[in-house]
Scaffold this motif. Sequence first.
Motif, PDB file in Angstrom:
ATOM      1  N   TRP A 243       0.805  -1.219   0.000  1.00 50.53           N
ATOM      2  CA  TRP A 243       0.000   0.000   0.000  1.00 50.53           C
ATOM      3  C   TRP A 243       0.838   1.270   0.000  1.00 50.53           C
ATOM      4  O   TRP A 243       0.301   2.364  -0.267  1.00 50.53           O
ATOM      5  N   THR A 244       2.150   1.167   0.283  1.00 54.10           N
ATOM      6  CA  THR A 244       2.984   2.372   0.253  1.00 54.10           C
ATOM      7  C   THR A 244       3.494   2.692  -1.157  1.00 54.10           C
ATOM      8  O   THR A 244       3.990   3.797  -1.389  1.00 54.10           O
ATOM      9  N   ILE A 245       3.389   1.757  -2.091  1.00 49.46           N
ATOM     10  CA  ILE A 245       3.854   2.017  -3.463  1.00 49.46           C
ATOM     11  C   ILE A 245       3.106   3.198  -4.091  1.00 49.46           C
ATOM     12  O   ILE A 245       3.713   4.033  -4.781  1.00 49.46           O
ATOM     13  N   PRO A 246       1.786   3.350  -3.874  1.00 50.99           N
ATOM     14  CA  PRO A 246       1.099   4.530  -4.434  1.00 50.99           C
ATOM     15  C   PRO A 246       1.576   5.858  -3.871  1.00 50.99           C
ATOM     16  O   PRO A 246       1.189   6.914  -4.368  1.00 50.99           O
ATOM     17  N   VAL A 247       2.415   5.858  -2.810  1.00 46.06           N
ATOM     18  CA  VAL A 247       2.911   7.098  -2.234  1.00 46.06           C
ATOM     19  C   VAL A 247       4.429   7.191  -2.399  1.00 46.06           C
ATOM     20  O   VAL A 247       5.077   8.047  -1.806  1.00 46.06           O
ATOM     21  N   ASN A 248       5.007   6.334  -3.253  1.00 51.81           N
ATOM     22  CA  ASN A 248       6.460   6.350  -3.468  1.00 51.81           C
ATOM     23  C   ASN A 248       6.901   7.645  -4.135  1.00 51.81           C
ATOM     24  O   ASN A 248       6.229   8.149  -5.043  1.00 51.81           O
ATOM     25  N   GLN A 249       8.080   8.178  -3.658  1.00 51.39           N
ATOM     26  CA  GLN A 249       8.609   9.398  -4.294  1.00 51.39           C
ATOM     27  C   GLN A 249      10.093   9.291  -4.637  1.00 51.39           C
ATOM     28  O   GLN A 249      10.623  10.196  -5.281  1.00 51.39           O
ATOM     29  N   ALA A 250      10.753   8.218  -4.235  1.00 44.94           N
ATOM     30  CA  ALA A 250      12.182   8.086  -4.523  1.00 44.94           C
ATOM     31  C   ALA A 250      12.605   6.656  -4.226  1.00 44.94           C
ATOM     32  O   ALA A 250      11.813   5.839  -3.728  1.00 44.94           O
ATOM     33  N   LEU A 251      13.885   6.348  -4.558  1.00 41.69           N
ATOM     34  CA  LEU A 251      14.494   5.074  -4.194  1.00 41.69           C
ATOM     35  C   LEU A 251      15.786   5.379  -3.447  1.00 41.69           C
ATOM     36  O   LEU A 251      16.394   6.430  -3.656  1.00 41.69           O
ATOM     37  N   ALA A 252      16.196   4.467  -2.569  1.00 43.46           N
ATOM     38  CA  ALA A 252      17.419   4.670  -1.805  1.00 43.46           C
ATOM     39  C   ALA A 252      18.383   3.527  -2.055  1.00 43.46           C
ATOM     40  O   ALA A 252      17.978   2.372  -2.204  1.00 43.46           O
ATOM     41  N   VAL A 391      -5.854   0.583   3.934  1.00 45.20           N
ATOM     42  CA  VAL A 391      -4.551   0.110   3.491  1.00 45.20           C
ATOM     43  C   VAL A 391      -4.002  -1.032   4.354  1.00 45.20           C
ATOM     44  O   VAL A 391      -3.089  -1.734   3.926  1.00 45.20           O
ATOM     45  N   ILE A 392      -4.527  -1.203   5.588  1.00 43.35           N
ATOM     46  CA  ILE A 392      -4.035  -2.303   6.423  1.00 43.35           C
ATOM     47  C   ILE A 392      -4.820  -3.587   6.196  1.00 43.35           C
ATOM     48  O   ILE A 392      -4.519  -4.612   6.803  1.00 43.35           O
ATOM     49  N   ASN A 393      -5.802  -3.531   5.306  1.00 40.47           N
ATOM     50  CA  ASN A 393      -6.603  -4.726   5.014  1.00 40.47           C
ATOM     51  C   ASN A 393      -5.777  -5.713   4.195  1.00 40.47           C
ATOM     52  O   ASN A 393      -5.281  -5.367   3.121  1.00 40.47           O
ATOM     53  N   PRO A 394      -5.590  -6.953   4.661  1.00 39.06           N
ATOM     54  CA  PRO A 394      -4.784  -7.922   3.905  1.00 39.06           C
ATOM     55  C   PRO A 394      -5.298  -8.136   2.481  1.00 39.06           C
ATOM     56  O   PRO A 394      -4.493  -8.328   1.566  1.00 39.06           O
ATOM     57  N   LYS A 395      -6.593  -8.108   2.279  1.00 38.52           N
ATOM     58  CA  LYS A 395      -7.142  -8.323   0.928  1.00 38.52           C
ATOM     59  C   LYS A 395      -6.743  -7.186  -0.008  1.00 38.52           C
ATOM     60  O   LYS A 395      -6.510  -7.404  -1.194  1.00 38.52           O
ATOM     61  N   ASP A 400      -3.569 -10.734  -5.320  1.00 43.47           N
ATOM     62  CA  ASP A 400      -4.639 -10.505  -6.292  1.00 43.47           C
ATOM     63  C   ASP A 400      -5.453  -9.263  -5.958  1.00 43.47           C
ATOM     64  O   ASP A 400      -6.531  -9.040  -6.520  1.00 43.47           O
ATOM     65  N   GLY A 401      -4.945  -8.421  -5.031  1.00 41.22           N
ATOM     66  CA  GLY A 401      -5.629  -7.188  -4.666  1.00 41.22           C
ATOM     67  C   GLY A 401      -5.416  -6.100  -5.704  1.00 41.22           C
ATOM     68  O   GLY A 401      -4.653  -6.274  -6.673  1.00 41.22           O
ATOM     69  N   PRO A 402      -6.051  -4.952  -5.527  1.00 42.05           N
ATOM     70  CA  PRO A 402      -6.001  -3.891  -6.550  1.00 42.05           C
ATOM     71  C   PRO A 402      -4.614  -3.326  -6.817  1.00 42.05           C
ATOM     72  O   PRO A 402      -4.287  -3.009  -7.960  1.00 42.05           O
ATOM     73  N   ILE A 403      -3.774  -3.190  -5.799  1.00 39.21           N
ATOM     74  CA  ILE A 403      -2.429  -2.640  -6.013  1.00 39.21           C
ATOM     75  C   ILE A 403      -1.607  -3.579  -6.873  1.00 39.21           C
ATOM     76  O   ILE A 403      -1.016  -3.177  -7.893  1.00 39.21           O
ATOM     77  N   CYS A 404      -1.556  -4.851  -6.462  1.00 40.48           N
ATOM     78  CA  CYS A 404      -0.763  -5.818  -7.209  1.00 40.48           C
ATOM     79  C   CYS A 404      -1.339  -6.034  -8.618  1.00 40.48           C
ATOM     80  O   CYS A 404      -0.577  -6.221  -9.588  1.00 40.48           O
ATOM     81  N   ALA A 405      -2.643  -5.992  -8.728  1.00 38.01           N
ATOM     82  CA  ALA A 405      -3.266  -6.180 -10.037  1.00 38.01           C
ATOM     83  C   ALA A 405      -2.836  -5.071 -11.003  1.00 38.01           C
ATOM     84  O   ALA A 405      -2.489  -5.342 -12.169  1.00 38.01           O
ATOM     85  N   ASP A 406      -2.833  -3.825 -10.535  1.00 26.46           N
ATOM     86  CA  ASP A 406      -2.439  -2.709 -11.397  1.00 26.46           C
ATOM     87  C   ASP A 406      -0.957  -2.759 -11.733  1.00 26.46           C
ATOM     88  O   ASP A 406      -0.543  -2.477 -12.871  1.00 26.46           O
ATOM     89  N   LEU A 407      -0.124  -3.121 -10.740  1.00 25.78           N
ATOM     90  CA  LEU A 407       1.315  -3.228 -11.000  1.00 25.78           C
ATOM     91  C   LEU A 407       1.597  -4.367 -11.976  1.00 25.78           C
ATOM     92  O   LEU A 407       2.477  -4.264 -12.851  1.00 25.78           O
ATOM     93  N   ARG A 408       0.855  -5.447 -11.851  1.00 20.47           N
ATOM     94  CA  ARG A 408       1.036  -6.596 -12.772  1.00 20.47           C
ATOM     95  C   ARG A 408       0.671  -6.199 -14.193  1.00 20.47           C
ATOM     96  O   ARG A 408       1.337  -6.588 -15.166  1.00 20.47           O
ATOM     97  N   GLU A 409      -0.358  -5.382 -14.335  1.00 23.29           N
ATOM     98  CA  GLU A 409      -0.793  -4.959 -15.664  1.00 23.29           C
ATOM     99  C   GLU A 409       0.267  -4.097 -16.351  1.00 23.29           C
ATOM    100  O   GLU A 409       0.435  -4.149 -17.581  1.00 23.29           O
ATOM    101  N   THR A 410       1.031  -3.316 -15.575  1.00 23.38           N
ATOM    102  CA  THR A 410       2.087  -2.486 -16.167  1.00 23.38           C
ATOM    103  C   THR A 410       3.368  -3.285 -16.414  1.00 23.38           C
ATOM    104  O   THR A 410       4.312  -2.769 -17.020  1.00 23.38           O
TER     105      THR A 410
END
Length: 964
Positions: A243-252, A391-395, A400-410
Amino acid sequence: MTDAPDYRDTVFLPKTDFPMKAGLANKEPAILAKWAADDLYGKLRETRAGKPRFILHDGPPYANGDIHMGHAMNKVLKDIIVRSQSLTGKDAPYVPGWDCHGLPIEWKVEEAYRAKKLNKDEVDPVQFRAECRAYAEKWVGVQKEQFKRLGVQGDWDDPYLTMNYASEAAIVGELLKFAESGQLYRGAKPVMWSPVEKTALAEAEVEYEDITSTQIDVAFEIVESKIPELVGAYAVIWTTTPWTIPVNQALAYGPEVEYTLVELDGRKLLVSFDPALLRQIALRLVGAADHEAWLAAQYEKIVPFKGSDLAGTIARHPMHKLGGFYAKPRPLLAGDFVTTDAGTGLVHMAPDHGEDDFLLCKEHGIAPVFAVEGDGKYRADWEWLAGQGSVINPKFNAPDGPICADLRETGALLAASADFKHSYPHSWRSKAKVIFRCTPQWFIPMDKPIGDGLAPRCGEEEAILKAQGNGATLRDLALGAIQQTRWVPEKGENRITSMVAGRPDWVISRQRAWGVPIAVYVNSKTGDYLRDPAVNARIVAAFEAGGADAWFTADHQDLLGSAHDAADYEPVNDILDVWFDSGCTHAFTVEARYGIGTRADLYLEGSDQHRGWFQSSLLESCGTRGRAPYDAVLTHGFALDGQGRKMSKSQGNVVDPLKIINESGADILRLWVASTDYFEDVRIGKEILAGTSDAYRKLRNTFRYLLGALDGYSDAEKVAPAEMPELERYVLHLLASLDAELKDATAAFEFNRYARALSEFANNDLSAFFFDIRKDSLYCDAPSDPKRRAYRTVLDTLFHALVRYAAPILCFTAEEVWGTRFPDAGSVHLLTWPEVDAGWKDDDLRMRWELLRRYRVKLTGEIEPLRREKVIGSSLEVEVTALSYDAGEAALLRTVDLAELGIVAKVEVCEGDAAVAELAAGSDPIAFEVAKTEYEKCGRCWRHLPEVASDGTLCGRCETVVHG
């Protein structure tokens, strides 16, 4: 045939109304009622007035439910310590208190709203606060009676409550001291946040539980780098919080970490070259079946390079096509915190949701975006997953949740599995998972120099600050105060030192309704808060008159006065962290009752309070007074079930202290507390309590014997120690030794040692030894006999000592014992430590009698087979030949009445021959030969003596006593 005379009426048997069966569950409430009717606590304060004071400051429990075993253990231990200090002659008041604000109570009131399908946020805040106050009042009343039932003695008519108007005024006054000295700031940084309770949480409000999370590997395409081979490659990050990927702003990256490029499905991936970590990456990305072959192929082409070479590299977010926030470049930044312990050697940065992330991004001008709302959902205007969550909901985070589904599509999701086990923070109250969330909060800084900004203080505090030096920080002062404090046990010092040394700034704001508000005014234009002593004085006065509600109903212009325009200021409505409330209790309890500058002699709570009340009190006092509010801190462990498991309603292993009291009495529970090694976790269950009950029964029987044996005793019988037989003088030596041991245990707060020493003395030295030997003299000697008088004199001394020694632990039983003998003498708890002469100690006597006692035990062992085989019925039927192989010891044995010592008919001491002595080398230089005596039995004392003419007639002593 004439019946033998009955001499029972001529024997002086112990006589007492003190029952063997305690019946504590029924007796104790009556004793409590008498204490209340007599105002025992008030009388004790009068009796101890002017004496040196000992203050144990009570840590406030939450007023929200029946007491549990942890409460009982804590309160009983406090009461034992307070009573023992009072016994030493000190003025030891005890003011119980309750923590009435905050989430625990507010949550319960909210539950009632939810049950009625009502929204707490739609209720008038003052009405809601009134319901919280009523809920707290109810449970304060319930818990008060339950604590009193434990025998806890204190100022129950005037306890301290954090919700009292005076307390709330003092709390806001302490806050305003921080504000006036500049030790307060508002900032946005990640804090632990409960989406369920919609508030920030302190570390002390969080507990860690093992969970299983989704772990994902995500590819960020590199679009710019001074290393040409990296352009078009993908930087791979690993996270367990999708759930933190939608708020990512950099890499370290780690500047000293070695990195490399590997190939997977035609793409180049940037990852750490650490061999162990690379193997983990291969297992996740390729799978167990093929990872070895894949690694072998990669090693042929790997060219490692330093992380510092990644400076200036730019990637783009996998969801960059959404535009807006996601179209911005994602720079690769050097972070010293990056390791190769787990993951990929690269860490994605979400400054809204991690402290390292926040600090590194802040250093590079990257600000939080506050995408996640207080309820754990993304903002309604957010470009990706708007309004979704929690965001703390395991589902929501699942493969197969919405975040992973969208990342998989890209094509950015390289691996995902819901099998990562790890420890994770949960709210102490709701038991729900928490998140790190960046929100505007109020903080007290740990590392800002305080200098001369501290509020006015007494001379002692000024000296402390001067010793610390100008520019000392709150952390400096707290660490210095820790070193000046006595920690019991000593390991507590290291524990709290490490916590204070590494803790972040203190988050003191909560987004709740029930509590003391952060009553400051913020300038709408500058963002600074107002520091005006006159305004602050009016705020404190308003709280004194109307409590914290005064802030929410205030005419703020009246509080600001003519010097400030209310239109220019915004009143802050955030609520103070309840740990700040309880951290101030020393101010409105200890100092308010005993004088400014007074500190507690002792704080006592469970070991979890190193991160809770001990620490908040330390920081609050150091920030406003420059020193700790306590001289000593004692920590105890937790109460576990009989198998050493944490008590849990779901496991059905909860041991209810109220049930124990109702069935067995509070004194059994009190004796259990005192008997445990409470510095560590302790166990309680049926078998353990059965052992405690047995120990109690033995102590009770000791008192019953003393009461009976002293029937009719008066000072006219007294014999001076110098005129006593050696056995009595030896027992006085033992009493003096016990007295010193108990004094030392009291000073060390070691009541496990105290209770053990008291029990062993009563059982081993008295019941099994002294009483056993002297019962013949007590029953059969004439009242005027010097030996009997000496015995009863020692019994009287023992009584006065033991009833006092037992009083702090067995508070009800000691009162019953004392009242049985002295019904008109007042309470035992008004007495002070017994007068035991240290001069009674005699080491020569001790060594002599330790040897005699050892021989007595050996003789008893030799007699036992005769009893077991029914050759004899009693040791009085035995005559003994004592063969001594040491002339000195033979002489020793001849100086005492061994027949009386061994409770036998006769002992003849003979010197053994050399051959036997050689065989006995290495063991006691004495042997016993035992046989059934042929002497007749006295009809009164039942001793078998040569002077008894025939069975049933009287010996010379009994003849004199009976017939004169």
